[in-house]
Structures are given as structure tokens and as C-alpha cells.
Design an enzyme around this catalytic site. Sequence first.
Site, short mmCIF file in Angstrom:
data_model
loop_
_atom_site.label_atom_id
_atom_site.label_comp_id
_atom_site.label_asym_id
_atom_site.label_seq_id
_atom_site.Cartn_x
_atom_site.Cartn_y
_atom_site.Cartn_z
N ASP A 315 0.83 -1.14 -0.04
CA ASP A 315 0.04 -0.05 0.02
C ASP A 315 0.94 1.46 0.21
OD1 ASP A 315 0.80 -0.89 2.75
OD2 ASP A 315 -0.40 0.77 3.39
N GLU A 316 0.31 2.39 -0.58
CA GLU A 316 0.77 3.65 -0.71
C GLU A 316 2.37 3.97 -0.88
OE1 GLU A 316 -2.08 5.46 2.87
OE2 GLU A 316 -0.37 4.51 3.83
C1 TNX Z 1 -4.08 3.93 4.97
S1 TNX Z 1 -4.95 1.12 4.77
C2 TNX Z 1 -3.21 2.92 5.45
C3 TNX Z 1 -2.73 2.79 6.78
C4 TNX Z 1 -3.19 3.93 7.78
C5 TNX Z 1 -4.59 4.24 7.47
C6 TNX Z 1 -5.28 5.32 8.48
C7 TNX Z 1 -3.66 1.07 4.16
C8 TNX Z 1 -3.57 -0.05 3.36
N1 TNX Z 1 -2.81 2.03 4.55
O1 TNX Z 1 -1.13 3.00 6.57
O2 TNX Z 1 -2.73 3.43 8.86
O3 TNX Z 1 -4.95 4.54 6.15
O4 TNX Z 1 -6.75 5.11 8.16
#
Ligand code: TNX
Length: 542
Positions: A315-316
Site C-alpha cells: 500500500d501507499e
Molecule cells: C491507510 S489502509 C493506510 C494505513 C493507515 C490508514 C489510516 C492502508 C493499506 N494504509 O497505513 O494507517 O490509512 O486510516
Amino acid sequence: MKRPSRTALLLSIACAGLTAAELPLIPRPAKVAEQSGDFLLRAGATVGLENFAGSGLILQLLNDSSKLGLTAAPAGAKADITFVLKTPDSGESEEAYRLEITGTGVRLTGGPAGLYYGAQSLAQILSGAKATGTGATLDRIVISDAPRFAWRGYMLDESRHFSGETAVKRLLDAMARYKLNRFHWHLTDSSGWRIEIRKYPKLTSVGARGDETHISDKLPAQFYTQERIRDIIAYAKARHITVIPEIDMPGHADAAVKAYPENDGGGFFHKGERDKWPRFTFNPAKPGTLAFLDDILDEVAGLFPDAGVIHFGGDEVNFGWGKWPELPEVRELMKRENLKDNTAVETWFNRRMAAKINALGFHTGGWDEIVGRGLPTDKTVVFWWRHDKERIVRAALDSGAKVVLCPRRPLYFDFIQDKSHKSGRVWGGFNPLADVYDFPAGLKLTPAQESHVLGLQACLWTEQMITQERRDFMTWPRLVAAAESGWTPAARKDYAGFETRLKAELPVLRARGINTYDPFANSPEVIEKRKARVTENLDNPE
Ligand code: TNX
């Protein structure tokens, strides 16, 4: 007196059905047929248990809820409560069970998981039953029950703030009561690495110090040894809960990179927070880093032999990949593999690590950024979290991939649950109990799509949750609603009835030391004073 009309008769039958449906059970069973009459379960009655996984806990469970001093029947003897182990019929869920209370006793039938869930239902009935001096009077009834979804999960982020063993075991016990069956353990992230890896001791001796609130090398390391992990997995398994480990990569890597800086892939570029996580990614192309991650996955696979899925995050990544084009190993990889940009590098990395996980005999779990990256659909589980990108979940389902639904709205419990609340996330709204309960109706899944949905999962991200009191407050009672959404067939869901049953359930949670929010009384919000703020949309706009 006039004879009752046919309509009145039908109505009273329907009402009898309604009474039956209002049994104090959460999640509400798929089918309940009430019969007239009752059965007196005497104090000291006997329980006939064959030896099956989890049977040891069942007697204790029934005694905790009934206080009747039930005893195990000698092998082969007729018992008042009989558990009958049977192989599920073809097409029947392994979690299905049948619970009959007749005039002469109680009989439960099912596979090991089904019998465990039958026992949980019986325990709930016993704790709500009228006790007389000599025992408890139980209404005659037949319950035939099975879950709507095979995956009914809860994710706990232990990196941002550490919960620890006691809280986790208490959580697992409560999850089991509501027939939740997957514990997704977010053990690594930028704020702390929480799982011992023998080959790389600094991951914990360095990477486990501090947390989201205290970024410090001086604090004691907070993590699980491999021995503790094995113990928790066994504890969960006895409760028919599978523990799914998550080792987040190539992003959210600061804690690991702090411990082993040779794996650094560069940092966070987002809304002025660039300095907070300067080592947000692993180097996605360096052979030594890939070998390091392989070694970690080898140990994780050995520790979690029954997980079925190893979640590798994914993710991200774009939050922290700004330095990638400058890394010599990335440049070399791009040339060699003819990759045109960071996205292509990320895809290459995903495929490389997914192949490793698959070779270890596991499915790869990944957040929904992995959709469209060409991972094998039959060996991949997509966790759909970006609620504002419905096209992604549709694309994943239509491709035939297996999907766990965990959209931020309504299933991220770091969102507030009442409009009066001051601490937590909002994003064009928040996540009240009713929205959790209604999910996934709003998605309007076609039957074909629903057949690819493994299930649903609530997630607790703990950036703004320093104390257990607050983590409990944010989790409960919403997790009870998520459990019913995961278990109960859509046609059997009924929010008003759920509220009635939940009201009676809140004291049960409290008696277990769980600091649940009370939505009926709007109990005072538990706020982390240091960080109390409502935060709007922290995530990438992409
Ligand atoms: C997104 S959900 C993230 C987390 C954060 C969260 C906070 C996801 C796959 N990555 O690293 O904690 O949002 O809501």
C-alpha cells in the site's frame, strides 16, 4: 367469542416466528424454528464431547456462561448436552452447525468449527436463560446456521501503537464469541517492527523501539518473540481463528530500514510530512534487499504454517518512492527489464515477492494497489480499502480474484462513530454503527461478484490510539456489527433487532474488561489528549 380469523392465525404464527428470531444471539443465526415447550437443564448436567479441535474449551465456555457446574459425561454415556461430530455435507460450510433443544436434551451437530460455533450460540442462550433453583429453563428450538462469508476478519495495527499479548488474547476471545475467524496482524510499519526475526535481530532490538507517539531509540523494544507468536497462534486456533501475518513492503518500511539501512529506498513525500518517515521504502531492486525480504518471509512462513495467506502490504508506495529513479539498482533494473516508471518498478517488485510467497505455499495478500499488476488471481487475495475507488473492487471481482472487503468507510475503525466525537478520522462522513451493520448492501454486488467475495474485515489503524482504553472504545461495539454483517444472511439482517440484542450484550463486553462505547447512552468519548483532532482525508488523492 368469534373464532380467530385465518389472517389472525397466520399473524400469530408469524409472531411466534418473530419471538424465535429475537433469541438473544449475535450474530443472528441463518434459520431458527421455535417449538412449543421447554427443557430444564439441571445444575451439574452432563456434556458429551467427542475429541475434536477446540473441544477442551467448550465445557469451560458453557460453564462460564451458565454457572451450572456442567460436567463431562463419561465416554459413550448418554449426556444432557451432546456434541455430534460430522463431516460437512458437500457444498456445506465447514462452519455450519445445527443446535436442537428438545424436550429431553440439547444436541449439536457439525464439523469441528461448526460445533465450536454451536457451543458459542448455546453459551449465549445459556447466559440469557431463566435460571431456577435447580437449573436453567431453555425454550425448545432448532437452529440451522452457517455463515454468509467465509472470511470474517479484524485487523489490528500493532506497529503504530503496541497492544501486547494480554489485549490480543482478550480480543481473540471476544472475536470468537461473535464467530469472527480471521485475525489480520499488522506487525510491521514505519513506527515499529513487532515480530522477532532470528536472522535479523536488529529488526526488533532497533526497529521495535518507540512508536507513532514516541519516535525514540531510548524506549524499550516492544515486540513479540517467536515463542509468543506461536503461543498466540495456538490460542487463536483453539478458537477457530486463523492469524494472518502482514509484513508491509515495499512501503511503510522505516522501522526495518532504520535497523538495516543498506535496504533504504528513500522516504516520504507527502503534504509537508517528508521528514517524518525519511526511509519509507525498501530498495525495490537491490538483490541484497530482495534476499533480506526473502529470509524474513521464510521465517514468517515457518511461524504461521496454517495462515494460508501472507499479507505483503503493497500500500501507499507512491508516498515514498520519490528517490527510486536515483537509486543505481533501480536504474539498472529499469534498463534491464525495460520498465518505464516507478509504477512499473513497483509492479515488478510485487510480482517478485508474490512469487516468493506463492513458492512458500501461501496466497499473497495485498492492499488494493495490487489490482491490475498481473499477480496470479488464483493465488492472491485483494484487500479492498479505498472506499472512494469502487471501480477497483469491481475490477478485482470481475477478474475473478478473491477479495476481502475492508473499505475505509464503513470498516476502518480509526474513523469516529458518532458526530459528537472529537478524535478520529472523517472523510465526507464517518463510520456509525448502523453503517457497519448495513455493509455490504450499499455495494449492490451481483451474485457473480459476491461469489468472489471471501468476506469482510474491520481494520483498526492505531496512529491516534495510544491506550487500550481508546482502542477498545474505537473497536467496540462496531466489531459486533461487523461480525453480524459477515455471518448473517442479508435477508435475516434487521438493525432494530440488532440494537435490542446489542443493548443486552454491552455488559458482557464490559465484564470482559473491554471498554466499549455505548451508542445508546452516547457514553463519554475516550480521547487521547495529546492528539485529539478530527483529521480529514490523510490519504493520497491519486
Ligand atoms: C491507510 S489502509 C493506510 C494505513 C493507515 C490508514 C489510516 C492502508 C493499506 N494504509 O497505513 O494507517 O490509512 O486510516
